[in-house]
Design a protein around this motif. Structure first.
Motif, PDB file in Angstrom:
ATOM      1  N   UNK A   1       0.834  -1.206   0.000  1.00  0.00           N
ATOM      2  CA  UNK A   1       0.000   0.000   0.000  1.00  0.00           C
ATOM      3  C   UNK A   1       0.867   1.253   0.000  1.00  0.00           C
ATOM      4  N   UNK A   2       1.916   1.263   0.840  1.00  0.00           N
ATOM      5  CA  UNK A   2       2.809   2.423   0.898  1.00  0.00           C
ATOM      6  C   UNK A   2       3.540   2.622  -0.423  1.00  0.00           C
TER       7      UNK A   2
ATOM      8  N   UNK B   1       3.196   9.803 -10.256  1.00  0.00           N
ATOM      9  CA  UNK B   1       2.613   9.706 -11.586  1.00  0.00           C
ATOM     10  C   UNK B   1       2.794   8.362 -12.268  1.00  0.00           C
ATOM     11  N   UNK B   2       3.235   7.347 -11.509  1.00  0.00           N
ATOM     12  CA  UNK B   2       3.433   6.024 -12.091  1.00  0.00           C
ATOM     13  C   UNK B   2       2.145   5.246 -12.208  1.00  0.00           C
ATOM     14  N   UNK B   3       2.264   4.016 -12.717  1.00  0.00           N
ATOM     15  CA  UNK B   3       1.048   3.261 -13.024  1.00  0.00           C
ATOM     16  C   UNK B   3       1.042   1.815 -12.566  1.00  0.00           C
ATOM     17  N   UNK B   4       2.192   1.253 -12.121  1.00  0.00           N
ATOM     18  CA  UNK B   4       2.188  -0.176 -11.837  1.00  0.00           C
ATOM     19  C   UNK B   4       3.129  -0.536 -10.689  1.00  0.00           C
ATOM     20  N   UNK B   5       2.694  -1.496  -9.874  1.00  0.00           N
ATOM     21  CA  UNK B   5       3.542  -2.141  -8.873  1.00  0.00           C
ATOM     22  C   UNK B   5       3.940  -3.503  -9.433  1.00  0.00           C
ATOM     23  N   UNK B   6       5.238  -3.731  -9.519  1.00  0.00           N
ATOM     24  CA  UNK B   6       5.763  -4.998 -10.033  1.00  0.00           C
ATOM     25  C   UNK B   6       6.136  -5.847  -8.821  1.00  0.00           C
ATOM     26  N   UNK B   7       5.387  -6.896  -8.593  1.00  0.00           N
ATOM     27  CA  UNK B   7       5.429  -7.659  -7.351  1.00  0.00           C
ATOM     28  C   UNK B   7       6.223  -8.951  -7.516  1.00  0.00           C
ATOM     29  N   UNK B   8       7.007  -9.309  -6.499  1.00  0.00           N
ATOM     30  CA  UNK B   8       7.691 -10.599  -6.492  1.00  0.00           C
ATOM     31  C   UNK B   8       7.440 -11.297  -5.168  1.00  0.00           C
ATOM     32  N   UNK B   9       7.338 -12.619  -5.233  1.00  0.00           N
ATOM     33  CA  UNK B   9       6.997 -13.433  -4.066  1.00  0.00           C
ATOM     34  C   UNK B   9       8.262 -13.803  -3.295  1.00  0.00           C
ATOM     35  N   UNK B  10       8.738 -12.882  -2.476  1.00  0.00           N
ATOM     36  CA  UNK B  10      10.001 -13.072  -1.763  1.00  0.00           C
ATOM     37  C   UNK B  10       9.935 -14.244  -0.784  1.00  0.00           C
TER      38      UNK B  10
ATOM     39  N   UNK C   1      -4.967  -1.286  -6.396  1.00  0.00           N
ATOM     40  CA  UNK C   1      -5.994  -0.723  -7.273  1.00  0.00           C
ATOM     41  C   UNK C   1      -6.747   0.425  -6.595  1.00  0.00           C
ATOM     42  N   UNK C   2      -6.760   0.423  -5.265  1.00  0.00           N
ATOM     43  CA  UNK C   2      -7.388   1.545  -4.551  1.00  0.00           C
ATOM     44  C   UNK C   2      -6.659   2.851  -4.811  1.00  0.00           C
ATOM     45  N   UNK C   3      -5.384   2.779  -5.201  1.00  0.00           N
ATOM     46  CA  UNK C   3      -4.599   3.963  -5.542  1.00  0.00           C
ATOM     47  C   UNK C   3      -4.654   4.269  -7.036  1.00  0.00           C
ATOM     48  N   UNK C   4      -5.459   3.518  -7.778  1.00  0.00           N
ATOM     49  CA  UNK C   4      -5.586   3.742  -9.213  1.00  0.00           C
ATOM     50  C   UNK C   4      -4.465   3.126 -10.039  1.00  0.00           C
ATOM     51  N   UNK C   5      -3.739   2.168  -9.450  1.00  0.00           N
ATOM     52  CA  UNK C   5      -2.605   1.542 -10.129  1.00  0.00           C
ATOM     53  C   UNK C   5      -2.918   0.102 -10.501  1.00  0.00           C
ATOM     54  N   UNK C   6      -2.068  -0.438 -11.367  1.00  0.00           N
ATOM     55  CA  UNK C   6      -2.112  -1.854 -11.715  1.00  0.00           C
ATOM     56  C   UNK C   6      -1.027  -2.588 -10.937  1.00  0.00           C
ATOM     57  N   UNK C   7      -1.149  -3.930 -10.900  1.00  0.00           N
ATOM     58  CA  UNK C   7      -0.128  -4.751 -10.252  1.00  0.00           C
ATOM     59  C   UNK C   7       0.108  -5.979 -11.127  1.00  0.00           C
ATOM     60  N   UNK C   8       1.366  -6.448 -11.174  1.00  0.00           N
ATOM     61  CA  UNK C   8       1.705  -7.633 -11.958  1.00  0.00           C
ATOM     62  C   UNK C   8       2.701  -8.473 -11.181  1.00  0.00           C
TER      63      UNK C   8
END
Length: 292
Positions: free
Chosen positions: A86-87, A96-105, A137-144
């Motif tokens: 979330x942070x 002004x970005x658009x995506x969080x790129x997530x990895x399963x640490x 998505x609550x921040x208007x972003x995408x995640x992958x």
């Protein structure tokens, strides 16, 4: 037909892994990106760029998004991982970005060890992904989800299991997929609707095989030149780009060549290597645009 190209600080040796190597100053990294004609970047590891990342705009760049590796399989860590996502999303949105790129640490330092998950831990990982999707998505972003060496979504079987169990799209990282044993072109052809973001890398297949077999650690392989400029390795970048474009992908192509700078490394190497990748990519794009 346009192609959106960005860079990332990891190509300049900037990593979240403790002891990875020398970390260059943000102003130098961003100014070198801009000097190469790149107009966008990802954030780099948490804390590398200020919050909000106004330094990016000062260098004439726009923010694409950012990479976040957090443990998602451990119920005791799920709350903090969701909070960190979330942070991160708030910071990216502010820039002004658009995506969080997530990895399963894994929860361990670095990417050299990877304990196996049982079914309950996998179910927790999938549920944590769902919760992270909600806060992003609550921040208007995408995640992958980024399949990444040394994480719990690395191998071809894990990538396919993730796609079956979660609706989250993938960050198709050509290098990490190949090191993990997945052909990125074939993956894109099997799941064209699931490609939400792209990291472009090239790798040496011989060193990738050593990592996959457990004979060489990931960090050691990077130091030995696992990742190379586009066109110098064994990833068919052109075939991958043609495949995703044919499937309707119009997102970012983020140049990433994982690099570690040792005490005697040439600080100009990252800029030279990124320049070579850009030349190769421009040739690929030109052939596609001209219908060749």
């Amino acid at each position: 037909m346009t192609f959106k190209v960005a860079a990332a600080p990891i190509s300049w040796g900037v990593s979240e892994v403790p002891g990875w190597g020398r970390i260059l100053e943000p102003e130098r990294v961003l100014s070198e990106m801009a000097g190469l004609g790149v107009h966008a970047t990802e954030l780099g590891p948490p804390g590398y760029l200020p919050d909000p990342p106004t330094i990016i705009g000062r260098n004439g760049l726009e923010l694409v998004g950012g990479f976040l590796a957090v443990p998602m399989h451990d119920p005791s860590a799920a709350e903090s991982s969701v909070a960190e996502a979330s942070a991160t999303a708030k910071k990216i949105a502010a820039g002004g970005g658009e995506i969080v790129v997530l990895a399963a640490a894994t929860g361990l330092d670095g990417y050299d060890e990877r304990p196996q998950l049982d079914d309950a831990q996998w179910a927790t990982l999938i549920d944590t992904c769902r919760r992270i999707t909600e806060v992003v998505t609550a921040e208007g972003l995408r995640v992958a989800m980024h399949p990444h060496v040394g994480t719990h979504v690395e191998t071809e079987a894990e990538v396919e299991r993730f796609l079956a169990d979660s609706p989250m799209p993938l960050c198709l990282d050509t290098g990490h997929l190949l090191v993990g044993g997945t052909d990125p072109v074939a993956l894109a052809e099997r799941h064209p609707a699931r490609i939400g973001h792209i990291h472009l890398k090239d790798v040496r297949a011989d060193l990738a095989a050593e990592v996959r077999a457990g004979r060489v650690g990931f960090a050691d392989a990077v130091a030995r030149g696992l990742f190379v400029p586009l066109g110098d390795g064994d990833v068919d970048t052109e075939a991958m780009v043609r495949s995703v474009r044919a499937a309707g992908y119009h997102g970012w192509y983020v140049l990433e060549q994982d690099t570690a700078l040792g005490p005697d490394s040439d600080d100009c190497g990252p800029r030279r290597n990124t320049a070579r990748s850009l030349v190769h990519l421009d040739e690929v794009f030109s052939r596609i645009q001209e219908g060749r």
